[in-house]
Design a protein around this motif. Sequence first.
Motif, mmCIF file in Angstrom:
data_model
loop_
_atom_site.group_PDB
_atom_site.id
_atom_site.type_symbol
_atom_site.label_atom_id
_atom_site.label_comp_id
_atom_site.label_asym_id
_atom_site.label_seq_id
_atom_site.Cartn_x
_atom_site.Cartn_y
_atom_site.Cartn_z
ATOM 1 N N ASN A 32 7.922 -9.717 1.642
ATOM 2 C CA ASN A 32 7.242 -8.429 1.481
ATOM 3 C C ASN A 32 6.291 -8.559 0.297
ATOM 4 O OD1 ASN A 32 6.519 -5.784 0.770
ATOM 5 N ND2 ASN A 32 8.420 -4.949 1.605
ATOM 6 N N SER A 34 5.088 -6.625 -1.658
ATOM 7 C CA SER A 34 5.365 -5.758 -2.805
ATOM 8 C C SER A 34 6.515 -6.289 -3.660
ATOM 9 C CB SER A 34 5.719 -4.342 -2.334
ATOM 10 O OG SER A 34 4.621 -3.770 -1.658
ATOM 11 N N LYS A 44 2.112 -12.018 -0.937
ATOM 12 C CA LYS A 44 1.075 -11.282 -1.667
ATOM 13 C C LYS A 44 -0.199 -12.130 -1.795
ATOM 14 C CE LYS A 44 -0.331 -8.069 -4.741
ATOM 15 N NZ LYS A 44 -0.577 -6.679 -4.327
ATOM 16 N N GLN A 229 0.878 0.949 -1.172
ATOM 17 C CA GLN A 229 0.094 -0.142 -0.561
ATOM 18 C C GLN A 229 -1.330 0.317 -0.253
ATOM 19 O OE1 GLN A 229 3.057 0.924 0.687
ATOM 20 N NE2 GLN A 229 4.442 -0.807 0.938
ATOM 21 N N GLU A 230 -2.254 -0.653 -0.238
ATOM 22 C CA GLU A 230 -3.665 -0.375 0.050
ATOM 23 C C GLU A 230 -4.167 0.797 -0.804
ATOM 24 O OE1 GLU A 230 -3.605 -3.495 1.625
ATOM 25 O OE2 GLU A 230 -5.471 -2.649 2.391
ATOM 26 N N THR A 237 4.491 -0.891 4.542
ATOM 27 C CA THR A 237 4.509 -2.350 4.375
ATOM 28 C C THR A 237 3.440 -2.962 5.269
ATOM 29 O OG1 THR A 237 6.851 -2.232 3.875
ATOM 30 C CG2 THR A 237 5.978 -4.399 4.485
ATOM 31 N N GLU A 238 2.669 -3.856 4.679
ATOM 32 C CA GLU A 238 1.485 -4.392 5.346
ATOM 33 C C GLU A 238 1.803 -5.145 6.643
ATOM 34 O OE1 GLU A 238 2.411 -4.786 2.258
ATOM 35 O OE2 GLU A 238 0.783 -4.202 0.900
#
Length: 400
Positions: A32, A34, A44, A229-230, A237-238
């Motif tokens: 993940n 993050s 990442k 995120q973003e 979660t991407e």
Amino acid sequence: MRKVYLDHSATTPVHSEVVKTINYYLTEAWGNPSSIHSVGRRAKKGLEEAREKVAAVIGAKPEEITFTSGGTESDNMAIIGGAYARQKKGNHLITTQVEHHAVLDSFKNLEKNGFEVTYLPVDEEGLISVDEFRESIKDSTILVSMMHVNNEIGTIQPIEEVGAITKEKGILFHVDAVQSYGKIPVDVNKLNVDMLTASSHKIYGPKGSGCLYIRKGVRIPSFTHGGAQEKKRRPGTENMPGIVGFGKAAEIVGQELESEMKRLTALRDKLTKGIEENISDIRINGHRTKRLPGNVNISFRYIEGESLLLSLDMKGVAASSGSACTSGSLDPSHVLLAIGLSHEIAHGSLRMTLGRDNTEEDIDYVLKVLPEIVTRLRSMSPLYQRKEACQQKECYEHVQ
Ligand SMILES: *Cc1c(COP(=O)(O)O)cnc(C)c1O
């Protein structure tokens, strides 16, 4: 039988290097992004590298890229978000009659909610008039959205001129660049755009992945709420396989842009010329030169586009009639109607969009099978037979 895929504006095959990249992030670097441990940091790194690659194609800064689920979401986010962000300044919006449904339906939604929308017409080659655009601007105009390249007829709009005007007047400018990103040069600074949409699956990446470029300083509200995120614009979660695949695809199309433009333009012109020389009663749709390198769109009189598609498919050729989105419905394409075609002629239209795997031999093959199919279908068309009979008798009872 030869297989010729000529529907690259609908979607593209996923590049083998893209598959490799996705596989790595599914099996090795699956963390993940993050998470702060090393497993997360590996993911990442992949996420941020993808952002750099996607930004580089359009001369943007990586932090100006927001990853989304594709072109449709990006168009909605830019248009609806942009309109609400500026609604204190006015309620007038401008777009064109030939946009993708993701754009048109976003504007329809805004109209239901009190906004006023001008849909600019186009000329018979699919171009808007810059003068008409300038005259349509009001004191209350807050946002303009215009596509760069039309997905059906390939016409390239004068985005740079429009961008210069919106910049001067301080109007938010969004461009749907799904059909130009990675296919022709796109530079967000030269074009003066504030927001720009791109989609991964139109450039040999996976489906369900895209981005919205948002110029630094432009603020739009987010539709979803959750994590950070973003930049909170698109929390959750991407979609790592989608994002790294998009990044790899962007890198490849960026590197091949110049050579592919040249090669596809030559193939496109060969296909168009071959059809013009061998088949009568046709109309080339879209602009001859202000046109996407790989786009051919032609109407064949006295023929149904659907019969043409099915006959081509039986010969191994995959193409599209008018627009992928309208196939299955009997409504003719809104783009073909906007350039002035009658319903009947619009129905006999064929879109062939070329891509990186197409060769000269593919075009030769299409030029061999297409005239045979057209002749056969026309021989079954009562309208065509009547027209032939009329010509022999030199009668003037000409049928449309
Ligand atoms: C394909 C397309 C879209 C939609 O993109 P998706 O990623 O399929 O949602 C939007 N605009 C244009 C011009 C397109 O060709």
